[in-house]
Design an enzyme around this catalytic site. Structure first.
Site, PDB file in Angstrom:
ATOM      1  N   CYS B  28       0.831  -1.393   0.171  1.00 34.76           N
ATOM      2  CA  CYS B  28      -0.026  -0.163  -0.146  1.00 34.76           C
ATOM      3  C   CYS B  28       0.820   1.227  -0.001  1.00 34.76           C
ATOM      4  O   CYS B  28       1.553   1.448   0.778  1.00 34.76           O
ATOM      5  CB  CYS B  28      -0.817   0.029   1.050  1.00 34.76           C
ATOM      6  SG  CYS B  28      -1.896   1.422   1.526  1.00 34.76           S
ATOM      7  N   LYS B  55     -10.654  -8.057   6.282  1.00 31.58           N
ATOM      8  CA  LYS B  55      -9.993  -7.540   7.584  1.00 31.58           C
ATOM      9  C   LYS B  55     -10.822  -8.163   8.895  1.00 31.58           C
ATOM     10  O   LYS B  55     -11.754  -8.394   8.944  1.00 31.58           O
ATOM     11  CB  LYS B  55     -10.622  -6.035   7.558  1.00 31.58           C
ATOM     12  CG  LYS B  55      -9.839  -5.085   6.358  1.00 31.58           C
ATOM     13  CD  LYS B  55     -10.766  -3.952   6.129  1.00 31.58           C
ATOM     14  CE  LYS B  55     -10.329  -3.334   4.756  1.00 31.58           C
ATOM     15  NZ  LYS B  55     -10.832  -2.164   4.340  1.00 31.58           N
ATOM     16  N   VAL B  68      -5.413   0.982   5.941  1.00 32.83           N
ATOM     17  CA  VAL B  68      -4.137   1.343   6.473  1.00 32.83           C
ATOM     18  C   VAL B  68      -3.575   2.502   5.714  1.00 32.83           C
ATOM     19  O   VAL B  68      -4.111   2.843   4.697  1.00 32.83           O
ATOM     20  CB  VAL B  68      -3.400   0.178   5.970  1.00 32.83           C
ATOM     21  CG1 VAL B  68      -3.696  -1.365   7.058  1.00 32.83           C
ATOM     22  CG2 VAL B  68      -3.313  -0.148   4.573  1.00 32.83           C
ATOM     23  N   GLU B  81      -5.021   8.141   8.801  1.00 31.46           N
ATOM     24  CA  GLU B  81      -4.820   8.585   7.775  1.00 31.46           C
ATOM     25  C   GLU B  81      -3.439   8.859   7.581  1.00 31.46           C
ATOM     26  O   GLU B  81      -2.752   9.609   8.429  1.00 31.46           O
ATOM     27  CB  GLU B  81      -5.487  10.232   8.001  1.00 31.46           C
ATOM     28  CG  GLU B  81      -7.255   9.922   8.263  1.00 31.46           C
ATOM     29  CD  GLU B  81      -7.737   9.516   6.774  1.00 31.46           C
ATOM     30  OE1 GLU B  81      -7.390  10.201   5.690  1.00 31.46           O
ATOM     31  OE2 GLU B  81      -8.428   8.465   6.801  1.00 31.46           O
ATOM     32  N   SER B  82      -2.742   8.719   6.551  1.00 29.43           N
ATOM     33  CA  SER B  82      -1.468   8.761   6.277  1.00 29.43           C
ATOM     34  C   SER B  82      -0.660  10.105   6.442  1.00 29.43           C
ATOM     35  O   SER B  82       0.284  10.354   7.284  1.00 29.43           O
ATOM     36  CB  SER B  82      -0.874   8.327   5.059  1.00 29.43           C
ATOM     37  OG  SER B  82      -1.324   9.242   4.168  1.00 29.43           O
TER      38      SER B  82
END
Lengths: 239, 202
Positions: B28, B55, B68, B81-82
């Site tokens: 990802c 999941k 993720v 939240e990246s």
């Protein structure tokens, strides 16, 4: 703040010494976020309103995307995107810090803002029609905020006084009563479900920063209707 | 990092003392942002991979959205939240600050990340087909970065070493050569147009 909105062929007024320049539109909820932060932190600034239906060429030199809000500094640097402006102002001007001091709490508040960001899109769909009725999604997102405010057990999300989260979501709550007037059959919000948010809304209206840009529902309705008819009347409040 | 991806019915391994827990998926690009910041700042952490097609229920207690990356602290606090994770880590762990020190420069870099955010969506459209060919939009957005890197005249957007902006956009550049293999007729990037970005990629 209630100046005429400038369109094509206009001249950008010169910057004022010692003041930031905020490019805005009187009825834009995203631009209102910038006003709220500037007013809460009492940062000296002046305001130029942009006629969004007929943008002046010079405005694209400030924000290439042509959207409001944008801020321009005396150095000539320009910043745009409402949340980026809000964060920049809080970092640069340490008086009355709006973000929580604790980095974890700040991150959690930002996650809440991320959740909230679906609401404006869904409100738009509600008014303009869409395949799926977005009302349930809006209510579910509001549930999150009702739950959070109840958990925190404070007057505001930020504690005893409004913080960044309060101000960043406020513009849409200010417009709820107007939404109900424009589309009462679509905009059905069960008040029993949102007791804390209702109280919060009334308390926010008394906040000094909120009062500076507050517009009552009837005027918001006037603007929406002019916008829907394809002839947005930005200058309703110009004397 | 290369652990089996955990799905429904699995158990979440206990947290390790003194380490953050990163929930990830090995391929990802958004999760990769979190890895890059953790690794650049050498923040002690362990990794649990999530099987995104199946999941585990316990994962939704970490991130109710089920996506993720997410990080979990020993306190039990979870953040997801990246970009929010990246900013949190840079604030909490002051070693090797990745954001520019100057608030204006930091804001400008964040605006660039905002511009960049359209690229993943357009790449998806490119692969899955869409009404409008998104290639031009992708190339226009890349032009912005080529121009910016040329202007800054440094090895990295962050200067002599990579900064937040470099790391946050990297995962998609890492995948460009793979995109070209998967769909060479669609993914046509004129290298001459992106000399600086090409150099940086190496």
């Amino acid at each position: 703040m209630n100046e005429k909105h400038l369109g094509k062929g206009s001249t950008n007024p010169p910057l004022s010494k010692g003041k930031l320049r905020l490019y805005s539109m009187r009825f834009c909820p995203y631009a209102q976020r910038a006003h709220l932060v500037l007013d809460a932190k009492k940062i000296p600034h002046d305001v130029v309103n942009i006629k969004l239906s007929d943008k002046p060429d010079w405005y694209f030199e400030r924000n290439p995307l042509g959207k409001v809000p944008a801020i321009e500094m005396e150095s000539g640097d320009c910043i745009y995107e409402s949340l980026i402006i809000a964060d920049y102002l809080d970092e640069k001007y340490p008086q009355r810090l709006l973000h929580p001091k604790d980095p974890i709490q700040k991150a959690k508040d930002r996650i809440l803002v991320e959740h909230f960001s679906k609401i404006p899109t869904n409100v738009y769909k509600l008014f303009h029609g869409s395949d799926i009725d977005p009302l349930d999604d809006i209510l579910t997102d509001l549930d999150l905020f009702e739950k959070e405010l109840t958990l925190r057990a404070t007057r505001f999300f930020g504690g005893d006084v409004p913080g960044m989260l309060d101000y960043v979501i406020w513009p849409w709550f200010e417009r709820i009563d107007a939404f109900k007037i424009v589309a009462p059959e679509k905009f059905v919000i069960p008040s029993e479900r949102y007791k804390k948010l209702k109280e919060w809304k009334e308390t926010m209206k008394e906040d000094d920063a909120v009062k500076v840009t507050y517009i009552k529902p009837e005027i918001h309705v006037q603007f929406f209707n002019s916008y829907k008819s394809g002839n947005a009347n930005y200058d309703i409040l110009v004397k």
